[in-house]
Design a protein around this motif. Structure first.
Motif, short mmCIF file in Angstrom:
data_model
loop_
_atom_site.label_atom_id
_atom_site.label_comp_id
_atom_site.label_asym_id
_atom_site.label_seq_id
_atom_site.Cartn_x
_atom_site.Cartn_y
_atom_site.Cartn_z
N LEU A 289 0.82 -1.23 0.00
CA LEU A 289 0.00 0.00 0.00
C LEU A 289 0.84 1.26 0.00
O LEU A 289 0.47 2.26 -0.61
N ASP A 290 1.99 1.23 0.67
CA ASP A 290 2.85 2.41 0.65
C ASP A 290 3.28 2.73 -0.78
O ASP A 290 3.32 3.88 -1.19
N GLU A 291 3.59 1.69 -1.56
CA GLU A 291 3.97 1.90 -2.95
C GLU A 291 2.78 2.38 -3.78
O GLU A 291 2.92 3.27 -4.62
N VAL A 292 1.61 1.82 -3.55
CA VAL A 292 0.41 2.28 -4.25
C VAL A 292 0.16 3.75 -3.95
O VAL A 292 -0.10 4.55 -4.86
N PHE A 293 0.27 4.13 -2.69
CA PHE A 293 0.06 5.54 -2.32
C PHE A 293 1.12 6.43 -2.98
O PHE A 293 0.82 7.53 -3.44
N ARG A 294 2.37 5.96 -3.03
CA ARG A 294 3.44 6.73 -3.67
C ARG A 294 3.12 6.95 -5.15
O ARG A 294 3.28 8.06 -5.67
N VAL A 295 2.64 5.91 -5.82
CA VAL A 295 2.28 6.04 -7.24
C VAL A 295 1.14 7.04 -7.41
O VAL A 295 1.19 7.91 -8.28
N LEU B 89 2.33 5.82 -15.07
CA LEU B 89 2.52 4.89 -13.96
C LEU B 89 1.29 4.01 -13.85
O LEU B 89 0.17 4.43 -14.17
N THR B 90 1.49 2.79 -13.40
CA THR B 90 0.39 1.85 -13.31
C THR B 90 0.58 0.94 -12.11
O THR B 90 1.70 0.76 -11.63
N PHE B 91 -0.52 0.42 -11.62
CA PHE B 91 -0.44 -0.67 -10.65
C PHE B 91 -1.62 -1.59 -10.85
O PHE B 91 -2.66 -1.20 -11.37
N HIS B 92 -1.41 -2.83 -10.48
CA HIS B 92 -2.45 -3.85 -10.57
C HIS B 92 -3.11 -3.96 -9.21
O HIS B 92 -2.43 -4.09 -8.19
N TRP C 148 -8.48 4.36 -2.83
CA TRP C 148 -9.43 5.13 -3.64
C TRP C 148 -9.55 6.55 -3.11
O TRP C 148 -9.53 7.51 -3.89
N GLN C 149 -9.66 6.70 -1.80
CA GLN C 149 -9.81 8.04 -1.23
C GLN C 149 -8.57 8.89 -1.49
O GLN C 149 -8.67 10.08 -1.77
N ARG C 150 -7.41 8.27 -1.46
CA ARG C 150 -6.16 8.98 -1.75
C ARG C 150 -6.20 9.53 -3.18
O ARG C 150 -5.83 10.68 -3.42
N LEU C 151 -6.67 8.71 -4.11
CA LEU C 151 -6.78 9.12 -5.50
C LEU C 151 -7.80 10.26 -5.66
O LEU C 151 -7.53 11.26 -6.32
N VAL C 152 -8.96 10.10 -5.05
CA VAL C 152 -10.01 11.12 -5.13
C VAL C 152 -9.53 12.42 -4.52
O VAL C 152 -9.75 13.51 -5.08
N ASP C 153 -8.87 12.35 -3.37
CA ASP C 153 -8.39 13.56 -2.71
C ASP C 153 -7.42 14.33 -3.60
O ASP C 153 -7.51 15.55 -3.73
N ARG C 154 -6.50 13.59 -4.23
CA ARG C 154 -5.51 14.28 -5.09
C ARG C 154 -6.20 14.89 -6.31
O ARG C 154 -5.96 16.05 -6.65
N ALA C 155 -7.03 14.12 -6.99
CA ALA C 155 -7.71 14.63 -8.19
C ALA C 155 -8.61 15.81 -7.84
O ALA C 155 -8.62 16.82 -8.56
N SER C 156 -9.36 15.71 -6.76
CA SER C 156 -10.28 16.78 -6.36
C SER C 156 -9.54 18.05 -5.97
O SER C 156 -10.01 19.16 -6.25
#
Length: 147
Positions: free
Chosen positions: A9-15, A77-80, A94-102
């Motif tokens: 998850l740390d790597e996913v968050f970094r991506v 960048l991609t992750f599975h 998901w929330q990390r992604l939404v927070d950054r995009a928003s």
């Protein structure tokens, strides 16, 4: 690697935090989540569920078609994601992604995130139902006997 989620998850968050353009591949569904965090005045981040690309070149062409106002990204960048979409939510990714995009966009970007999540959940539900009911692309282990 996290035993709970099947990914680091740390790597996913970094991506998520560093990607200019991000593609998330899912285990259960053939579609991808494309997030282009690039912005300029009047142009918000792009958050969209897209078809699987057959090659890296095809993905870059699809990004150019969707975002003609921007040059091709230097890299994507991609992750599975090896688990279900609800687990993506539970993990906080998901929330990390939404927070950054928003933060880069507006309410419209947040709405695009919600639409993408709804579509991913629907696609996954249909795939699970297909697996249970024996859709054509699944092999049946046990068949019901004709009466």
């Amino acid at each position: 690697m996290s035993d709970e989620y099947g990914v680091d998850l740390d790597e996913v968050f970094r991506v998520i935090d560093t990607a200019e353009v991000l593609v998330v591949r899912f285990h259960f569904i053939d579609r991808r989540l494309l997030v282009d965090f690039r912005t300029r005045p009047g142009i918000e981040p792009l958050v969209r569920v897209v078809p699987r690309a057959e090659s890296v070149e095809e993905r870059f062409r699809s990004i150019k078609r969707l975002r003609p106002e921007f040059p091709l990204p230097e890299r994507v960048l991609t992750f599975h994601w090896p688990r279900s979409v609800p687990v993506l939510l539970a993990s906080g990714a998901w929330q990390r992604l939404v927070d950054r995009a928003s933060a880069l966009g507006s309410d419209e970007t947040t709405d695009a995130c919600a639409r993408a999540l709804e579509e991913l959940m629907s696609l996954e539900r249909k795939e699970v139902i297909g697996a249970i009911t024996g859709a054509s692309h699944y092999q049946t282990l046990w068949e019901r006997r004709a009466r």
